[in-house]
Write a protein that holds these residues in place. Structure first.
Motif, PDB file in Angstrom:
ATOM      1  N   VAL A  49       5.408   0.701 -33.875  1.00  0.00           N
ATOM      2  CA  VAL A  49       4.242   0.062 -33.201  1.00  0.00           C
ATOM      3  C   VAL A  49       3.154   0.437 -33.590  1.00  0.00           C
ATOM      4  O   VAL A  49       2.808   1.647 -33.092  1.00  0.00           O
ATOM      5  CB  VAL A  49       4.500  -0.176 -31.693  1.00  0.00           C
ATOM      6  N   GLY A  50       2.104  -0.542 -33.956  1.00  0.00           N
ATOM      7  CA  GLY A  50       0.678   0.075 -34.328  1.00  0.00           C
ATOM      8  C   GLY A  50       0.643   1.384 -35.219  1.00  0.00           C
ATOM      9  O   GLY A  50       0.003   2.333 -34.758  1.00  0.00           O
ATOM     10  N   ILE A  75      -1.851  -4.460 -36.062  1.00  0.00           N
ATOM     11  CA  ILE A  75      -2.917  -5.610 -36.155  1.00  0.00           C
ATOM     12  C   ILE A  75      -3.760  -5.509 -37.679  1.00  0.00           C
ATOM     13  O   ILE A  75      -4.323  -6.502 -37.947  1.00  0.00           O
ATOM     14  CB  ILE A  75      -3.794  -6.001 -35.246  1.00  0.00           C
ATOM     15  N   ASP A  76      -3.943  -4.295 -38.237  1.00  0.00           N
ATOM     16  CA  ASP A  76      -4.561  -4.275 -39.659  1.00  0.00           C
ATOM     17  C   ASP A  76      -3.355  -3.325 -40.170  1.00  0.00           C
ATOM     18  O   ASP A  76      -3.525  -2.204 -39.866  1.00  0.00           O
ATOM     19  CB  ASP A  76      -5.507  -3.428 -39.150  1.00  0.00           C
ATOM     20  N   PHE A  88       9.815   0.884 -46.364  1.00  0.00           N
ATOM     21  CA  PHE A  88      10.013   0.291 -44.898  1.00  0.00           C
ATOM     22  C   PHE A  88       9.262  -0.896 -45.072  1.00  0.00           C
ATOM     23  O   PHE A  88       8.498  -1.255 -45.783  1.00  0.00           O
ATOM     24  CB  PHE A  88       9.203   1.219 -43.763  1.00  0.00           C
ATOM     25  N   GLU A  89       9.531  -1.808 -44.045  1.00  0.00           N
ATOM     26  CA  GLU A  89       8.715  -3.074 -43.908  1.00  0.00           C
ATOM     27  C   GLU A  89       7.516  -3.158 -43.021  1.00  0.00           C
ATOM     28  O   GLU A  89       7.352  -2.369 -42.155  1.00  0.00           O
ATOM     29  CB  GLU A  89       9.813  -4.053 -43.345  1.00  0.00           C
ATOM     30  N   ILE A  90       6.584  -3.776 -43.840  1.00  0.00           N
ATOM     31  CA  ILE A  90       5.195  -3.973 -43.094  1.00  0.00           C
ATOM     32  C   ILE A  90       5.063  -5.272 -42.750  1.00  0.00           C
ATOM     33  O   ILE A  90       5.247  -6.138 -43.272  1.00  0.00           O
ATOM     34  CB  ILE A  90       4.049  -3.574 -44.034  1.00  0.00           C
ATOM     35  N   ARG A  91       4.464  -5.426 -41.324  1.00  0.00           N
ATOM     36  CA  ARG A  91       4.380  -6.945 -40.910  1.00  0.00           C
ATOM     37  C   ARG A  91       3.029  -6.873 -39.851  1.00  0.00           C
ATOM     38  O   ARG A  91       3.030  -5.804 -39.063  1.00  0.00           O
ATOM     39  CB  ARG A  91       5.516  -7.422 -40.139  1.00  0.00           C
ATOM     40  N   VAL A  95       1.041  -6.452 -30.512  1.00  0.00           N
ATOM     41  CA  VAL A  95       2.175  -6.079 -29.611  1.00  0.00           C
ATOM     42  C   VAL A  95       1.745  -6.545 -28.418  1.00  0.00           C
ATOM     43  O   VAL A  95       2.423  -6.968 -27.470  1.00  0.00           O
ATOM     44  CB  VAL A  95       2.508  -4.570 -29.678  1.00  0.00           C
ATOM     45  N   GLY A  96       0.454  -6.780 -27.837  1.00  0.00           N
ATOM     46  CA  GLY A  96       0.033  -7.016 -26.904  1.00  0.00           C
ATOM     47  C   GLY A  96      -0.083  -8.639 -26.578  1.00  0.00           C
ATOM     48  O   GLY A  96      -0.015  -9.017 -25.511  1.00  0.00           O
ATOM     49  N   ALA A  97      -0.003  -9.363 -27.649  1.00  0.00           N
ATOM     50  CA  ALA A  97      -0.164 -10.969 -27.543  1.00  0.00           C
ATOM     51  C   ALA A  97       1.120 -11.574 -28.031  1.00  0.00           C
ATOM     52  O   ALA A  97       1.262 -12.843 -27.883  1.00  0.00           O
ATOM     53  CB  ALA A  97      -1.777 -11.417 -28.273  1.00  0.00           C
ATOM     54  N   GLU A  98       1.909 -10.891 -28.825  1.00  0.00           N
ATOM     55  CA  GLU A  98       2.913 -11.756 -29.608  1.00  0.00           C
ATOM     56  C   GLU A  98       4.406 -11.123 -29.186  1.00  0.00           C
ATOM     57  O   GLU A  98       4.662  -9.912 -28.832  1.00  0.00           O
ATOM     58  CB  GLU A  98       3.058 -11.556 -31.135  1.00  0.00           C
ATOM     59  N   PRO A  99       5.295 -11.959 -29.115  1.00  0.00           N
ATOM     60  CA  PRO A  99       6.580 -11.432 -28.908  1.00  0.00           C
ATOM     61  C   PRO A  99       7.284 -10.254 -29.826  1.00  0.00           C
ATOM     62  O   PRO A  99       6.565 -10.454 -31.102  1.00  0.00           O
ATOM     63  CB  PRO A  99       7.542 -12.548 -29.152  1.00  0.00           C
ATOM     64  N   PRO A 100       8.106  -9.506 -29.222  1.00  0.00           N
ATOM     65  CA  PRO A 100       8.356  -8.435 -30.257  1.00  0.00           C
ATOM     66  C   PRO A 100       9.206  -8.966 -31.460  1.00  0.00           C
ATOM     67  O   PRO A 100       9.690 -10.096 -31.276  1.00  0.00           O
ATOM     68  CB  PRO A 100       9.408  -7.719 -29.369  1.00  0.00           C
TER      69      PRO A 100
END
Length: 271
Positions: A49-50, A75-76, A88-91, A95-100
């Motif tokens: 995460v992040g 987010i960036d 690895f997958e990048i997306r 995390v504070g505003a969207e579902p996992p």
């Protein structure tokens, strides 16, 4: 001073790459030690995460191998995509505003993320909910209030100036809603979130080239805001940077609190 919002250390700034490199040098060994102890191995599904840069997700990808999967979110994602194919997958994900982005993870890891997220309680709950039974959460956050001096050996004017500017920086952080004592709360928050086998430790380097690089990059990123807020002058900042460059300062980081816990329902694998 009026309250401000937004992340002080914007990943789009030129100095962000230097900060990522310095943070990796300083803290990757500690992070990898904890991941080793949690038993990360072939076949695990991991959510970083992040992530910021590619260092930790690349390590995880090598550890879980082709039978596993690593999802790195931020987010960036520009600093990860610039690294090319790292396995690895990048997306892009907030995390504070969207579902996992899925569930059933064997590991969820975040370093220096939650303290900057306004919805940090929701973000932590989302990370817990993404764990499979028996899965581990490892959260690592700085605690600047625990050890507030960038120069613990405040032996003269250069050290006093460095500590003064660090206090100014933390004034800016607090104005943006950063909890400067968040790191120490992690064990309690993980227990309150229903996790078992909770533990924690703290680590902070004192002195070294990476500490100096991190300090210079950080000051460069926040310089304009310090001056605009009337907290520091250009002369003070120039003098401090000259002191760093001259090697006059033993610069410390804030203590990094690493806390881990396991979602009940599976076997414990921490060594």
């Amino acid at each position: 001073m009026a309250e401000d919002s937004g992340y002080l250390l914007d990943n789009q700034q030129a100095e962000a790459g230097t900060r990522f490199d310095a943070l990796a040098t300083l803290f990757n060994p500690s992070t990898f030690r904890h991941l080793d102890a949690l038993g990360v191995t072939a076949g695990w599904r991991c959510w970083e995460v992040g992530a910021g840069g590619p260092g930790v997700p690349s390590w995880l990808a090598a550890r879980v191998g082709p039978a596993g999967h690593v999802l790195a979110t931020d987010i960036d994602v520009s600093w990860m995509t610039a690294a090319g194919d790292a396995g690895f997958e990048i997306r892009r994900h907030d995390v504070g505003a969207e579902p996992p982005p899925g569930d059933g993870f064997d590991l969820v890891h975040a370093r220096l993320v939650l303290v900057h997220v306004p919805q940090r309680d929701a973000a932590l709950a989302a990370m817990v909910s993404a764990l499979r039974p028996g899965g581990w959460l490892l959260v690592e956050e700085a605690d600047p209030a625990m050890q507030p001096l960038v120069c613990p050996d405040e032996s003269g004017p250069p050290q006093r100036l460095a500590n003064k500017l660090k206090r100014d920086f933390r004034t800016l952080m607090a104005a943006r809603g950063v909890d400067l004592a968040y790191g120490r709360t992690l064990p309690r928050l993980l227990r309150d979130g229903g996790l078992a086998d909770v533990g924690a430790d703290a680590y902070f380097p004192i002195a070294g080239d990476a500490c100096a690089l991190l300090e210079k990059a950080t000051v460069a990123q926040i310089r304009a805001r310090l001056v605009a807020a009337g907290l520091a002058t250009d002369d003070e900042i120039d003098q401090h940077l000259a002191n760093v460059e001259a090697g006059l300062l033993d610069l410390a980081t804030s203590p990094m609190i690493s806390a881990w816990g396991r979602r009940p329902g599976g076997a414990s694998r921490r060594g």
